[in-house]
Design a protein around this motif. Structure first.
Motif, PDB file in Angstrom:
ATOM      1  N   LYS A 250      -0.351 -24.651  -8.007  1.00  0.00           N
ATOM      2  CA  LYS A 250      -0.748 -26.217  -7.915  1.00  0.00           C
ATOM      3  C   LYS A 250       0.550 -26.957  -7.467  1.00  0.00           C
ATOM      4  CE  LYS A 250      -4.366 -25.357 -11.384  1.00  0.00           C
ATOM      5  NZ  LYS A 250      -5.060 -25.886 -12.591  1.00  0.00           N
ATOM      6  N   MET A 251       1.672 -26.313  -7.055  1.00  0.00           N
ATOM      7  CA  MET A 251       2.613 -27.092  -6.566  1.00  0.00           C
ATOM      8  C   MET A 251       2.494 -27.544  -5.448  1.00  0.00           C
ATOM      9  SD  MET A 251       5.842 -25.702  -9.064  1.00  0.00           S
ATOM     10  CE  MET A 251       5.754 -25.664 -10.698  1.00  0.00           C
ATOM     11  N   PRO A 252       3.269 -28.663  -4.844  1.00  0.00           N
ATOM     12  CA  PRO A 252       3.291 -29.016  -3.604  1.00  0.00           C
ATOM     13  C   PRO A 252       3.831 -27.899  -2.502  1.00  0.00           C
ATOM     14  CG  PRO A 252       4.422 -30.741  -4.886  1.00  0.00           C
ATOM     15  CD  PRO A 252       4.085 -29.475  -5.536  1.00  0.00           C
ATOM     16  N   ARG A 253       3.447 -27.687  -1.470  1.00  0.00           N
ATOM     17  CA  ARG A 253       3.804 -26.945  -0.354  1.00  0.00           C
ATOM     18  C   ARG A 253       5.308 -26.822  -0.391  1.00  0.00           C
ATOM     19  NH1 ARG A 253       1.263 -23.946   3.680  1.00  0.00           N
ATOM     20  NH2 ARG A 253      -0.550 -25.147   3.251  1.00  0.00           N
ATOM     21  N   SER A 254       6.135 -27.932  -0.335  1.00  0.00           N
ATOM     22  CA  SER A 254       7.461 -27.887  -0.328  1.00  0.00           C
ATOM     23  C   SER A 254       8.177 -27.048  -1.314  1.00  0.00           C
ATOM     24  CB  SER A 254       8.031 -29.324  -0.276  1.00  0.00           C
ATOM     25  OG  SER A 254       7.563 -29.848  -1.612  1.00  0.00           O
ATOM     26  N   VAL A 255       7.499 -27.246  -2.529  1.00  0.00           N
ATOM     27  CA  VAL A 255       8.055 -26.200  -3.625  1.00  0.00           C
ATOM     28  C   VAL A 255       7.645 -24.673  -3.503  1.00  0.00           C
ATOM     29  CG1 VAL A 255       7.889 -25.755  -6.201  1.00  0.00           C
ATOM     30  CG2 VAL A 255       7.842 -28.281  -5.315  1.00  0.00           C
ATOM     31  N   MET A 256       6.579 -24.385  -2.944  1.00  0.00           N
ATOM     32  CA  MET A 256       6.129 -23.107  -2.642  1.00  0.00           C
ATOM     33  C   MET A 256       7.108 -22.512  -1.635  1.00  0.00           C
ATOM     34  SD  MET A 256       2.213 -22.870  -2.500  1.00  0.00           S
ATOM     35  CE  MET A 256       0.736 -23.553  -4.044  1.00  0.00           C
ATOM     36  N   ASN A 257       7.497 -23.381  -0.762  1.00  0.00           N
ATOM     37  CA  ASN A 257       8.369 -22.840   0.461  1.00  0.00           C
ATOM     38  C   ASN A 257       9.519 -22.366  -0.328  1.00  0.00           C
ATOM     39  OD1 ASN A 257       6.830 -23.034   2.488  1.00  0.00           O
ATOM     40  ND2 ASN A 257       7.239 -25.215   3.049  1.00  0.00           N
ATOM     41  N   VAL A 258      10.194 -23.156  -1.132  1.00  0.00           N
ATOM     42  CA  VAL A 258      11.531 -22.910  -1.940  1.00  0.00           C
ATOM     43  C   VAL A 258      11.234 -21.560  -2.701  1.00  0.00           C
ATOM     44  CG1 VAL A 258      13.227 -23.876  -3.537  1.00  0.00           C
ATOM     45  CG2 VAL A 258      12.354 -25.141  -1.828  1.00  0.00           C
ATOM     46  N   ALA A 259      10.093 -21.522  -3.631  1.00  0.00           N
ATOM     47  CA  ALA A 259       9.774 -20.434  -4.324  1.00  0.00           C
ATOM     48  C   ALA A 259       9.926 -19.338  -3.745  1.00  0.00           C
ATOM     49  CB  ALA A 259       8.300 -20.746  -5.054  1.00  0.00           C
ATOM     50  N   PHE A 260       9.268 -19.124  -2.363  1.00  0.00           N
ATOM     51  CA  PHE A 260       9.062 -18.017  -1.818  1.00  0.00           C
ATOM     52  C   PHE A 260      10.042 -16.763  -1.796  1.00  0.00           C
ATOM     53  CE2 PHE A 260       9.268 -15.387   2.324  1.00  0.00           C
ATOM     54  CZ  PHE A 260       8.176 -14.957   2.209  1.00  0.00           C
ATOM     55  N   PRO A 261      11.397 -17.077  -1.572  1.00  0.00           N
ATOM     56  CA  PRO A 261      12.639 -16.135  -1.656  1.00  0.00           C
ATOM     57  C   PRO A 261      12.837 -15.740  -3.019  1.00  0.00           C
ATOM     58  CG  PRO A 261      13.374 -18.087  -0.894  1.00  0.00           C
ATOM     59  CD  PRO A 261      11.936 -18.356  -0.894  1.00  0.00           C
ATOM     60  N   LEU A 262      12.721 -16.759  -4.042  1.00  0.00           N
ATOM     61  CA  LEU A 262      13.096 -16.605  -5.218  1.00  0.00           C
ATOM     62  C   LEU A 262      12.256 -15.819  -6.115  1.00  0.00           C
ATOM     63  CD1 LEU A 262      14.363 -20.340  -5.986  1.00  0.00           C
ATOM     64  CD2 LEU A 262      15.797 -18.449  -5.370  1.00  0.00           C
ATOM     65  N   THR A 263      10.873 -15.773  -5.815  1.00  0.00           N
ATOM     66  CA  THR A 263       9.756 -14.894  -6.414  1.00  0.00           C
ATOM     67  C   THR A 263       9.510 -13.514  -5.879  1.00  0.00           C
ATOM     68  OG1 THR A 263       8.162 -15.970  -5.156  1.00  0.00           O
ATOM     69  CG2 THR A 263       8.798 -17.050  -7.299  1.00  0.00           C
ATOM     70  N   LYS A 264      10.221 -13.236  -5.015  1.00  0.00           N
ATOM     71  CA  LYS A 264      10.203 -11.884  -4.350  1.00  0.00           C
ATOM     72  C   LYS A 264       8.757 -11.705  -4.015  1.00  0.00           C
ATOM     73  CE  LYS A 264      14.517 -10.253  -6.981  1.00  0.00           C
ATOM     74  NZ  LYS A 264      14.535 -11.440  -7.562  1.00  0.00           N
ATOM     75  N   ALA A 265       8.014 -12.386  -3.124  1.00  0.00           N
ATOM     76  CA  ALA A 265       6.583 -12.332  -2.779  1.00  0.00           C
ATOM     77  C   ALA A 265       6.431 -10.852  -2.138  1.00  0.00           C
ATOM     78  CB  ALA A 265       6.486 -13.390  -2.000  1.00  0.00           C
ATOM     79  N   GLY A 266       7.209 -10.300  -1.868  1.00  0.00           N
ATOM     80  CA  GLY A 266       7.201  -8.713  -1.237  1.00  0.00           C
ATOM     81  C   GLY A 266       6.875  -8.909   0.159  1.00  0.00           C
ATOM     82  N   ALA A 267       7.333  -7.600   0.705  1.00  0.00           N
ATOM     83  CA  ALA A 267       7.298  -7.297   2.077  1.00  0.00           C
ATOM     84  C   ALA A 267       5.853  -7.441   2.748  1.00  0.00           C
ATOM     85  CB  ALA A 267       7.741  -5.782   2.388  1.00  0.00           C
ATOM     86  N   GLY A 268       5.711  -8.066   3.962  1.00  0.00           N
ATOM     87  CA  GLY A 268       4.433  -7.947   4.368  1.00  0.00           C
ATOM     88  C   GLY A 268       3.838  -9.102   4.368  1.00  0.00           C
TER      89      GLY A 268
END
Length: 236
Positions: free
Chosen positions: A63-81
């Motif tokens: 539920k967070m803003p897209r800008s926060v999700m963009n930062v979260a992406f590498p920190l949360t190890k979203a996974g390959a693919g």
């Protein structure tokens, strides 16, 4: 600005890890949609209209803003693919629930029509997997269907016999230390072993299914890794 977002994301992760036990233990959710479809340990492999329960940190950023999700992406190890855009779009467009399944399934008895779970059970010890499947039976409606996908032990053994020893061993052991308990590999199943486990949990009419074939809907979205997976369905 970027530094502030980094700090926000890291604080969110730290706080979640600190209070996650309390959150998971007491959490309850209401089903939505008809029929009610539940994806256990979904990761980012989801389909429209499903409730996706996942215990990884990325689920906190839904539920967070897209800008926060963009930062979260590498920190949360979203996974390959998954690209950064795919990561944010999936979290924003689908219903995710942050929950550790070792605390059970946070829905009422007999409230779910379909349950899907792919490549989750082998991360649990057998007694933990049995507890989870009993929970799945509890929340299923009478005649509701669950579909379980796991790495196929017969495929693993075949790899070993073909001389692909390291590839086979990676189904049991990680070549380096995993990121946490969600990523451990604790057990493996062939059809007989999985059928026995499901029947012990109270599942009936347990049968092996082909890739993207079965009673559970949306398999064109959900089923994956056909070359290595065992697909099994059964009813409450």
């Amino acid at each position: 600005m970027k530094t502030s977002l980094d700090n926000l994301v890291r604080k969110t992760i730290d706080r979640a890890e600190h209070c996650s036990g309390w959150l998971h233990k007491w959490q309850r959710i209401e089903p939505s949609g008809e029929p009610v479809k539940l994806n256990l340990g979904s990761g980012l492999y989801v389909a429209p209209g499903w409730i996706n329960i996942d215990g990884s940190i990325k689920t906190l950023f839904v539920k967070m803003p897209r800008s926060v999700m963009n930062v979260a992406f590498p920190l949360t190890k979203a996974g390959a693919g998954f690209s950064r855009e795919e990561f944010t779009n999936l979290l924003r467009e689908h219903r995710f629930v942050f929950h550790n399944l070792k605390y059970g399934i946070p829905l009422a008895d007999s409230s779910v029509d379909f349950i899907f779970s792919s490549h989750v059970l082998h991360h649990l010890y057998r007694d933990e997997a049995l507890t989870l499947l009993r929970e799945a039976v509890r929340v299923l409606k009478p005649d509701g269907t669950m579909r379980i996908a796991v790495p196929d032990l017969e495929h693993i053994v075949a790899l070993y016999l073909e001389g692909k020893r390291e590839q086979a061993l990676e189904y049991f052991f990680y070549p380096k230390k995993p990121r946490g308990e969600l990523y451990r590999r604790a057990y493996q199943y062939d059809f007989v072993l999985l059928k026995t486990l499901m029947e012990e949990a109270g599942v009936r009419n347990v049968r092996r299914c082909n890739f993207r074939e079965g009673r559970v809907p949306d398999l064109e979205w959900l089923d994956r890794m056909p070359e290595e997976s065992l697909f099994v369905e059964g009813e409450r």
